[in-house]
Design a protein around this motif. Structure first.
Motif, short mmCIF file in Angstrom:
data_model
loop_
_atom_site.label_atom_id
_atom_site.label_comp_id
_atom_site.label_asym_id
_atom_site.label_seq_id
_atom_site.Cartn_x
_atom_site.Cartn_y
_atom_site.Cartn_z
N LYS A 37 0.82 -1.22 0.00
CA LYS A 37 0.00 0.00 0.00
C LYS A 37 0.86 1.27 0.00
CE LYS A 37 -1.13 -0.09 4.87
NZ LYS A 37 -1.92 -1.00 5.64
N GLU A 63 -9.00 -7.71 -18.35
CA GLU A 63 -10.14 -7.39 -17.47
C GLU A 63 -11.08 -6.40 -18.16
OE1 GLU A 63 -9.37 -5.23 -13.79
OE2 GLU A 63 -10.69 -6.63 -12.75
N GLN A 113 -13.24 3.91 -3.32
CA GLN A 113 -12.49 3.90 -2.04
C GLN A 113 -11.04 3.63 -2.36
OE1 GLN A 113 -10.84 1.10 -0.83
NE2 GLN A 113 -10.49 1.58 1.32
N ASP A 114 -10.13 4.38 -1.74
CA ASP A 114 -8.71 4.15 -1.98
C ASP A 114 -7.90 4.75 -0.84
OD1 ASP A 114 -7.27 3.25 -4.87
OD2 ASP A 114 -5.95 4.22 -3.43
N SER A 116 -5.05 6.18 -1.53
CA SER A 116 -4.29 7.24 -2.17
C SER A 116 -5.20 8.43 -2.44
CB SER A 116 -3.70 6.71 -3.49
OG SER A 116 -3.02 7.73 -4.15
N LEU A 161 -11.33 -4.80 -8.23
CA LEU A 161 -10.83 -5.15 -9.56
C LEU A 161 -9.30 -5.11 -9.60
CD1 LEU A 161 -13.41 -3.06 -11.65
CD2 LEU A 161 -13.57 -5.47 -10.98
N GLY A 162 -8.77 -5.39 -10.79
CA GLY A 162 -7.35 -5.18 -11.03
C GLY A 162 -6.44 -6.23 -10.42
N THR A 164 -6.15 -6.86 -7.35
CA THR A 164 -5.59 -6.37 -6.08
C THR A 164 -5.80 -7.38 -4.94
OG1 THR A 164 -6.11 -4.14 -6.86
CG2 THR A 164 -5.46 -4.33 -4.57
C1 LIG Z 1 -3.24 -2.67 -8.37
S1 LIG Z 1 -3.96 -1.08 -8.19
C2 LIG Z 1 -5.55 -1.34 -8.95
C3 LIG Z 1 -6.25 -0.06 -9.32
C4 LIG Z 1 -7.60 -0.25 -10.04
N1 LIG Z 1 -8.57 -0.91 -9.18
C5 LIG Z 1 -7.41 -1.04 -11.31
O1 LIG Z 1 -8.06 -2.09 -11.46
O2 LIG Z 1 -6.66 -0.61 -12.19
C6 LIG Z 1 -4.33 -1.09 -6.47
C7 LIG Z 1 -5.11 0.11 -5.95
O3 LIG Z 1 -5.47 -0.15 -4.59
C8 LIG Z 1 -5.07 0.93 -3.76
N2 LIG Z 1 -4.67 0.33 -2.47
C9 LIG Z 1 -3.60 -0.47 -2.23
N3 LIG Z 1 -3.61 -0.88 -0.94
C10 LIG Z 1 -4.72 -0.33 -0.38
C11 LIG Z 1 -5.29 -0.39 0.92
N4 LIG Z 1 -4.71 -1.10 1.88
N5 LIG Z 1 -6.45 0.28 1.14
C12 LIG Z 1 -7.05 1.02 0.15
N6 LIG Z 1 -6.54 1.11 -1.10
C13 LIG Z 1 -5.40 0.45 -1.36
C14 LIG Z 1 -3.94 1.62 -4.48
O4 LIG Z 1 -3.83 2.98 -4.11
C15 LIG Z 1 -4.34 1.42 -5.95
O5 LIG Z 1 -5.18 2.45 -6.39
#
Ligand SMILES: C[S@@+](CC[C@H](N)C(=O)[O-])C[C@H]1O[C@@H](n2cnc3c(N)ncnc32)[C@H](O)[C@@H]1O
Length: 323
Positions: A37, A63, A113-114, A116, A161-162, A164
């Motif tokens: 993060k 995706e 929600q993020d 960042s 998504l993504g 994560t």
């Molecule tokens: C791999 S990127 C994916 C972004 C977007 N969802 C996509 O599919 O392209 C991960 C996103 O999750 C956010 N993120 C990472 N860890 C997080 C956390 N613990 N809580 C909230 N947001 C987080 C990052 O700031 C980033 O925007």
């Protein structure tokens, strides 16, 4: 008329406090680790967007193609009035879900929600401008903490998504899915976008591209520690490493010290020694099988309603419903 609000459940001070605690834990142990993060300051978020457009980085375009093909079906099945998106980043692909939800006539609110704040604010404003019919409520928080602050009321779908989800280790993932289940009502939906297990020759280049953008993204985390915690990392003395772990079925990103060094972290008042070749684990990105993830969802209290995959079986969207 669109409305945009920003709720902050994680202030910049709290974020730095959490960073202090985690960085102390991660860099004073062996092997060393950092949480993914911390990648996402403004530069890190911008570099991630660059990664999504790289030829080697198949997850985003796959995706997006799945969302293009199936967003209408997802919108029809979920009937969501409120779309909550965790780790929403630029919200770029999400527009396909927003279009489908509006087309279906159900969706009225989008909650990105993020962690960042810069990326979230920019994305929420852009979505609100583009979709005047939607209420846009940005939430700054950490999805690894409590999710109780997420809005209630209205039929909801939570999207994540993504790929994560793959950044969480299995125990964290089980806890995360259970916390999502705890905030959803029976009949509400969860949409996961995850990378599938594919050949090492395909997955490794996605995390080690020829142009070196992922290497810059990885090394940027050291500059984040320099800015936020008064550390004196020389990021040019760390090499980007991406390794496929076949046992855990995940990619590990690491930073490897090119020589012996001592790094001072001012805010923590610690000196962190590195020997040449020593590595810091900065991210895991787990890949899934549809059956394995369905079993994890089942344990958390979800039934998989539909799984959408591409022909090459690189990526999957899984639509699950809370029992
Ligand atoms: C791999 S990127 C994916 C972004 C977007 N969802 C996509 O599919 O392209 C991960 C996103 O999750 C956010 N993120 C990472 N860890 C997080 C956390 N613990 N809580 C909230 N947001 C987080 C990052 O700031 C980033 O925007």
């Amino acid at each position: 008329m669109s409305a945009t609000t920003l709720e902050v459940h994680l202030s910049p001070e709290q974020l730095v406090d959490d960073m202090r605690t985690e960085v102390r834990a991660g860099l004073t142990t062996d092997p060393k680790w950092l949480s993914p993060k911390w990648f996402y300051d403004d530069l890190g978020s911008a570099l991630f967007e660059e990664i999504t457009a790289l030829p080697e980085y198949y997850p985003t375009r796959t995706e997006r193609a799945l969302l293009t093909a199936h967003a209408a079906d997802i919108a029809r099945r979920a009937g969501a009035e409120v779309l909550v998106e965790l780790g929403s980043g630029s919200s770029e692909k999400t527009r396909l879900l927003l279009d489908a939800g509006l087309e279906a006539g159900t969706l009225h609110t989008y909650v990105p929600q993020d962690v960042s704040i810069g990326a979230l604010e920019a994305a929420a404003d852009a979505v609100a401008r583009q979709y005047p019919a939607l209420e846009v409520r940005g939430v700054v928080s950490d999805f690894t903490g409590s999710l109780e602050h997420l809005p209630r009321g209205g039929r909801r779908m939570i999207a994540f998504l993504g790929g994560t989800l793959g950044n969480l280790v299995p125990d964290e993932r089980a806890d995360f899915l259970a916390r999502i289940a705890a905030v959803l009502e029976s009949g509400e939906h969860l949409l996961l976008g995850v990378g599938l297990v594919v050949d090492e020759s395909v997955v490794v280049p996605a995390y080690d591209d020829a142009a070196g953008v992922t290497a810059r993204f990885n090394r940027n985390v050291l500059d984040v520690l320099n800015h936020r915690l008064g550390a004196d990392f020389d990021s040019s003395r760390f090499r980007h490493v991406a390794l496929w772990d076949p046992h855990n079925e995940w990619i590990e990103m690491r930073l490897e010290a090119t020589d012996d060094m001592l790094v001072h972290i001012g805010d923590l008042d610690i000196d962190v020694p590195f020997h040449a070749g020593e590595q810091i684990r900065t991210e895991i990105s787990a890949k899934f099988t549809a059956a394995g993830l369905a079993a994890e969802l089942d344990r958390a209290g979800f039934d998989v309603e539909q799984t959408y995959t591409d022909e090459g079986r690189l990526f999957a969207l899984m639509l699950a419903v809370r029992r």
